[in-house]
Scaffold this active site. Structure first.
Site, PDB file in Angstrom:
ATOM      1  N   GLU A  95      36.845  40.467  42.153  1.00 37.03           N
ATOM      2  CA  GLU A  95      36.988  41.888  41.814  1.00 37.03           C
ATOM      3  C   GLU A  95      35.763  42.449  41.086  1.00 37.03           C
ATOM      4  OE1 GLU A  95      41.147  40.203  42.272  1.00 37.03           O
ATOM      5  OE2 GLU A  95      39.301  39.571  41.241  1.00 37.03           O
ATOM      6  N   PHE A 122      55.164  39.184  35.535  1.00 39.65           N
ATOM      7  CA  PHE A 122      54.147  38.415  36.247  1.00 39.65           C
ATOM      8  C   PHE A 122      52.980  39.311  36.646  1.00 39.65           C
ATOM      9  CE2 PHE A 122      52.506  36.723  40.354  1.00 39.65           C
ATOM     10  CZ  PHE A 122      51.920  35.570  39.848  1.00 39.65           C
ATOM     11  N   GLN A 123      51.789  38.877  36.309  1.00 43.59           N
ATOM     12  CA  GLN A 123      50.542  39.606  36.579  1.00 43.59           C
ATOM     13  C   GLN A 123      50.556  41.018  35.993  1.00 43.59           C
ATOM     14  OE1 GLN A 123      49.493  39.226  40.798  1.00 43.59           O
ATOM     15  NE2 GLN A 123      48.380  37.346  40.314  1.00 43.59           N
ATOM     16  N   LYS A 175      53.972  49.491  41.218  1.00 44.96           N
ATOM     17  CA  LYS A 175      54.359  49.187  42.592  1.00 44.96           C
ATOM     18  C   LYS A 175      55.496  50.075  43.086  1.00 44.96           C
ATOM     19  CE  LYS A 175      55.066  45.209  45.619  1.00 44.96           C
ATOM     20  NZ  LYS A 175      55.149  43.717  45.695  1.00 44.96           N
ATOM     21  N   MET A 229      14.608  35.054  30.739  1.00 53.03           N
ATOM     22  CA  MET A 229      14.456  35.940  29.585  1.00 53.03           C
ATOM     23  C   MET A 229      14.976  35.265  28.314  1.00 53.03           C
ATOM     24  SD  MET A 229      12.996  38.776  28.949  1.00 53.03           S
ATOM     25  CE  MET A 229      12.981  39.855  30.380  1.00 53.03           C
TER      26      MET A 229
END
Length: 593
Positions: A59, A121-122, A171, A490
């Site tokens: 993502e 969940f999630q 949802k 760096m």
């Protein structure tokens, strides 16, 4: 929404409303990764052909790809991720987009409304988590609000100072049936950024500019965000005033690099002439820049002799870091147009003798040739040389360049020359390792026939190397040009200069074989280890019909100069290794503090 309005609007599922809104807003491509909470949207995607979906492998990569798409087109980049880890994985990309003012709309899935707050969940508090790293965010709990929120999110993302906007979608809202209303042509009721500048402020700016003897125009990413008209007008202004121009890392391409008025990039790894001009000028005109710390150096020594004009569409950026004498709030294109008209109406021109003396001094600084490097070694490849040759061999193909973050990023900014906007994509404000490869995905999707090159470091490219799979799936001919010194370059440079050469965890002892890695992902790869072979290797990469990785073994000890050490002023630069051990205080103040 009134009862009659709701009945007259077209009814569809929440997921269909999302798709319809994206299409009506002109979105052609969505970068995303599916999950349970957004399956209704993915089902709606499956049943239409107006939107193309690019399946990334992470993502964070989705948001960076959307950033690359947005920065190379000037349009809003669209992202679709699921709830919980899908949303939290997107946070780095969202923060990157916020820091660099990139318009991105990120749609995140959420658990059903009745489960919010139950540690389902999630589940994650997406709006809470993303509030500090977005321009604005929404949690839609009623399908009747969905179409309005979608259209408003686009308006917020692209209006004023652009930025990322999150729309969190439970949802059950995606399954529910509700009304769809098309986007309105009217302005938002409360968010109305000031586009046109105040005429009196423009007149004051024109007077200050006409009276200046040593002016400098300092442009930032806001010029690019404003668009090609702003870039054309700033070019006209600089040339008409015969004044020097410098750009930030994010502003490269807003003014032609080949123009003799261009002093190069300014700031920590900017040119000697750009930084000393900023230090010694008597008038600083900042357009679309925010005076960040990598540009200003030590604030109490920043441009100490100048009056300062700041033109920006974001009023919160004005006087935030540096106090200015004159603030002009407005879109860069509109403000520059008004300024050109105001200067054209003035009868007295600028002091040409003073301007000639100013240029004489600047040419003295230029003569120091601050970007020179040791070219005596025949076998070792200097990273600067690699970038110089890449630029020379591909410049005629009008390439789009993305970068990862580190030394290679600064060398690319120094040695790759950009003549126009939208061709330089890099992570400036956040400095996000792993940005370049997924950004190149977004750029290549937006410009399928163009040459897109990710200039990378071997450490940074590994941050999102999985996006080679995305490149393979969609047959994207992205080229990856790795400057491989086996160090986090760096980090190693700072450890050498500031920490006594104690290279704590900056050496990568177990790197992959990038040639075989390329082949594993269906691309082609090649490694080059001698300077004499660089041109042939670059020609091979550019000629590859598909994706290609060129692994360039560069000098491990090379540092990126010029450099303004942290906490130092513009006139306290290190120009090269010979300055590293210099003690305070030399005549020109080139010391490490």
């Amino acid at each position: 929404m009134g009862k009659d309005e709701g009945m007259s609007a077209e009814a569809m599922s929440g997921a269909e409303i999302v798709i319809k809104a994206l299409v009506d807003q002109g979105v052609e491509v969505v970068f995303g990764y599916p999950g349970g909470a957004v399956l209704p949207i993915y089902d709606a995607l499956f049943q239409q052909n107006a939107l193309r979906h690019i399946l990334v492998r992470h993502e964070q990569g989705a948001v960076h790809a959307a950033e690359g798409y947005a920065r190379s087109t000037g349009r809003v980049g669209a992202v679709l991720v699921t709830s919980g880890p899908g949303a939290t994985n997107a946070v780095t990309g969202l923060t990157d987009a916020l820091m660099d003012s990139v318009p991105v709309l990120c749609l995140t899935g959420q658990v059903p409304t009745h489960l919010i707050g139950n540690d389902a969940f999630q589940e994650a508090d997406t709006t809470g988590i993303t509030r500090p790293c977005t321009k604005h965010n929404y949690l839609v709990k009623d399908v009747r609000d969905l179409a309005r929120v979608m259209h408003e999110a686009f308006y917020v993302a692209k209006s004023g100072r652009p930025g990322p906007v999150v729309v969190d979608l439970p949802k059950d809202v995606l399954f529910a049936s509700g009304p769809y209303t098309p986007p309105s042509d009217g302005q938002h009721k409360t968010y109305r950024p000031q586009i046109e500048p105040d005429e009196e402020r423009i007149a004051e700016a024109a007077a200050l500019i006409a009276a200046a003897k040593r002016p400098v125009l300092y442009g930032g990413g806001g010029l690019v965000n404003s668009g090609p008209i702003a870039c054309a007008r700033v070019t006209e202004l600089v040339r008409s005033l015969d004044c020097p121009c410098t750009l930030t890392l994010m502003g490269l391409g807003a003014f032609p690099a080949s123009d003799p008025h261009f002093l190069g990039m300014l700031g920590m790894h900017g040119t000697y002439e750009a930084n000393l001009a900023m230090h010694d000028c008597d008038l600083l005109v900042a357009v679309g820049a925010r005076f960040d710390d990598r540009v200003t150096g030590r604030l109490n020594a920043f441009s100490p002799y100048s009056k300062k004009i700041h033109i920006d569409i974001d009023p919160s950026s004005i006087n935030k870091n540096v106090r200015v004498d004159l603030a002009v709030v407005g879109d860069a294109a509109a403000a520059l147009g008004a300024l050109l008209e105001a200067l054209g109406r003035r009868k007295r021109s600028f002091d040409k003798a003073a301007r000639q003396e100013w240029w004489r001094k600047i040419e003295e600084w230029r003569a120091r040739d601050c970007l020179k490097y040791d070219k005596s070694g025949r076998d070792v490849i200097k990273p600067q040389y690699a970038i110089e040759r890449l630029y020379a061999l591909c410049r005629e193909r009008d390439p789009f360049i993305t970068t990862e973050v580190g030394q290679h990023q600064m060398w690319a900014a120094q040695f790759f020359k950009f003549e126009k906007p939208y061709h330089w994509m890099t992570s400036g404000g956040l400095g996000t390792m792993g940005y370049g490869l997924p950004a190149a995905v977004g750029v290549q999707v937006a410009h399928p026939e163009a040459l897109v090159i990710d200039i990378a470091g071997e450490a940074s490219i590994l941050m999102n190397i999985q996006e080679l799979s995305t490149i393979a799936q969609y047959r994207l001919p992205v080229k990856v040009f790795i400057l491989n010194n086996q160090y986090m370059g760096m980090v190693r440079q700072w450890q050498e200069l500031l920490h006594g050469g104690r290279y704590s965890e900056s050496y990568t002892a177990a790197l992959p074989d990038f040639v075989r890695l390329a082949e594993a992902f269906g691309a082609v790869g090649r490694r080059v280890e001698k300077a004499a072979d660089v041109d042939a290797a670059i020609a091979w990469m550019l000629a590859a019909p598909g994706a290609a990785i060129l692994d360039v073994a560069v000098d491990q000890r090379e540092n990126c100069f010029p450099m303004i050490p942290s906490g130092a002023a513009h006139n306290e630069m290190l120009l090269g290794p010979e300055d590293e051990a210099r003690k305070p205080a030399s005549e020109e103040g080139m010391v490490l503090v």
